[in-house]
Design a protein around this motif. Structure first.
Motif, PDB file in Angstrom:
ATOM      1  N   ILE A 108       0.694  -1.075  -0.512  1.00  9.22           N
ATOM      2  CA  ILE A 108      -0.179  -0.155  -0.144  1.00  9.22           C
ATOM      3  C   ILE A 108       1.115   1.329  -0.122  1.00  9.22           C
ATOM      4  CG2 ILE A 108      -1.657   1.905   1.356  1.00  9.22           C
ATOM      5  CD1 ILE A 108      -2.553  -1.267   0.025  1.00  9.22           C
ATOM      6  N   LYS A 109       1.691   1.288   0.367  1.00  8.73           N
ATOM      7  CA  LYS A 109       3.075   2.672   0.869  1.00  8.73           C
ATOM      8  C   LYS A 109       3.750   2.572  -0.303  1.00  8.73           C
ATOM      9  CE  LYS A 109       6.568   4.137   3.817  1.00  8.73           C
ATOM     10  NZ  LYS A 109       7.267   4.675   2.663  1.00  8.73           N
ATOM     11  N   GLU A 110       4.251   1.738  -0.709  1.00 12.20           N
ATOM     12  CA  GLU A 110       5.106   1.951  -2.079  1.00 12.20           C
ATOM     13  C   GLU A 110       3.898   2.109  -3.065  1.00 12.20           C
ATOM     14  OE1 GLU A 110       6.441  -2.081  -3.295  1.00 12.20           O
ATOM     15  OE2 GLU A 110       8.026  -2.205  -1.891  1.00 12.20           O
ATOM     16  N   LEU A 111       2.783   1.321  -3.496  1.00 13.70           N
ATOM     17  CA  LEU A 111       1.959   2.193  -4.564  1.00 13.70           C
ATOM     18  C   LEU A 111       2.004   3.350  -4.070  1.00 13.70           C
ATOM     19  CD1 LEU A 111      -0.874  -0.638  -4.046  1.00 13.70           C
ATOM     20  CD2 LEU A 111       0.511  -0.110  -5.970  1.00 13.70           C
ATOM     21  N   LYS A 112       1.116   4.010  -3.101  1.00 12.50           N
ATOM     22  CA  LYS A 112       1.360   5.951  -2.942  1.00 12.50           C
ATOM     23  C   LYS A 112       2.295   6.283  -3.000  1.00 12.50           C
ATOM     24  CE  LYS A 112      -0.108   6.711   1.460  1.00 12.50           C
ATOM     25  NZ  LYS A 112      -1.081   6.354   3.232  1.00 12.50           N
ATOM     26  N   ASP A 113       3.613   5.839  -2.811  1.00 17.66           N
ATOM     27  CA  ASP A 113       4.558   6.514  -3.169  1.00 17.66           C
ATOM     28  C   ASP A 113       4.072   6.665  -4.598  1.00 17.66           C
ATOM     29  OD1 ASP A 113       5.242   6.968  -0.379  1.00 17.66           O
ATOM     30  OD2 ASP A 113       6.349   5.153  -0.316  1.00 17.66           O
ATOM     31  N   ILE A 114       4.575   5.596  -4.906  1.00 15.85           N
ATOM     32  CA  ILE A 114       4.834   5.726  -7.121  1.00 15.85           C
ATOM     33  C   ILE A 114       4.266   6.139  -7.887  1.00 15.85           C
ATOM     34  CG2 ILE A 114       4.886   3.884  -8.589  1.00 15.85           C
ATOM     35  CD1 ILE A 114       7.692   3.435  -6.708  1.00 15.85           C
TER      36      ILE A 114
END
Length: 149
Positions: A108-114
């Protein structure tokens, strides 16, 4: 005469056993193919799912493009890691697994950052990119990625 009958029976039993064993191997191979997702089908499923999120207005086209490239990059990294693991000894592989699985990535965090997604958007993308891999206990539909075309 008795000996000829015995030879025929033994030959029949041997042929029958071989036929059964080849049939079991064929069934095992067929069921294994249904469990393992085909990479092309997986990619098509993810692209379609992300396009559906764009059509619903959940995410923008720019975010979808970033997500698709991120997911392709993740797939390439996973394939690269699998190649490295093939050359490892079983003990090295076990050590690698212990190290790798102690560091769970936060998707979830990676998707938000990307892609600059909100919490709700990231959760929606994670839900469509991580479908269930087995049929439900009630006999519901299988994951579309695991079905042969």
């Amino acid at each position: 005469m008795q000996q000829a009958l015995t030879k025929k029976m033994v030959t029949g039993l041997v042929i029958g056993c071989l036929t059964l064993s080849f049939g079991a191997i064929a069934l095992a191979n067929d069921s294994q193919q249904k469990i393992m997702p085909n990479p092309e089908i997986r990619e098509q499923y993810i692209n379609t799912s992300i396009d559906n999120l764009v059509n619903e207005g959940t995410i923008t086209q720019d975010q979808a493009t970033k997500l698709i490239s991120f997911l392709k990059e993740q797939t390439e990294q996973r394939e690269s890691e699998m190649g490295k693991m093939r050359s490892m000894t079983p003990k090295e592989r076990d050590t690698y697994h212990q190290q790798k699985f102690n560091q769970h990535p936060d998707l979830i965090k990676e998707l938000k950052d990307i892609a600059g997604l909100s919490d709700e958007q990231a959760k929606a993308v994670a839900d469509v990119t991580r479908p269930p891999h087995r049929p439900s206990p009630e006999g519901g539909p299988r994951c579309p990625m695991t079905q042969n075309p």
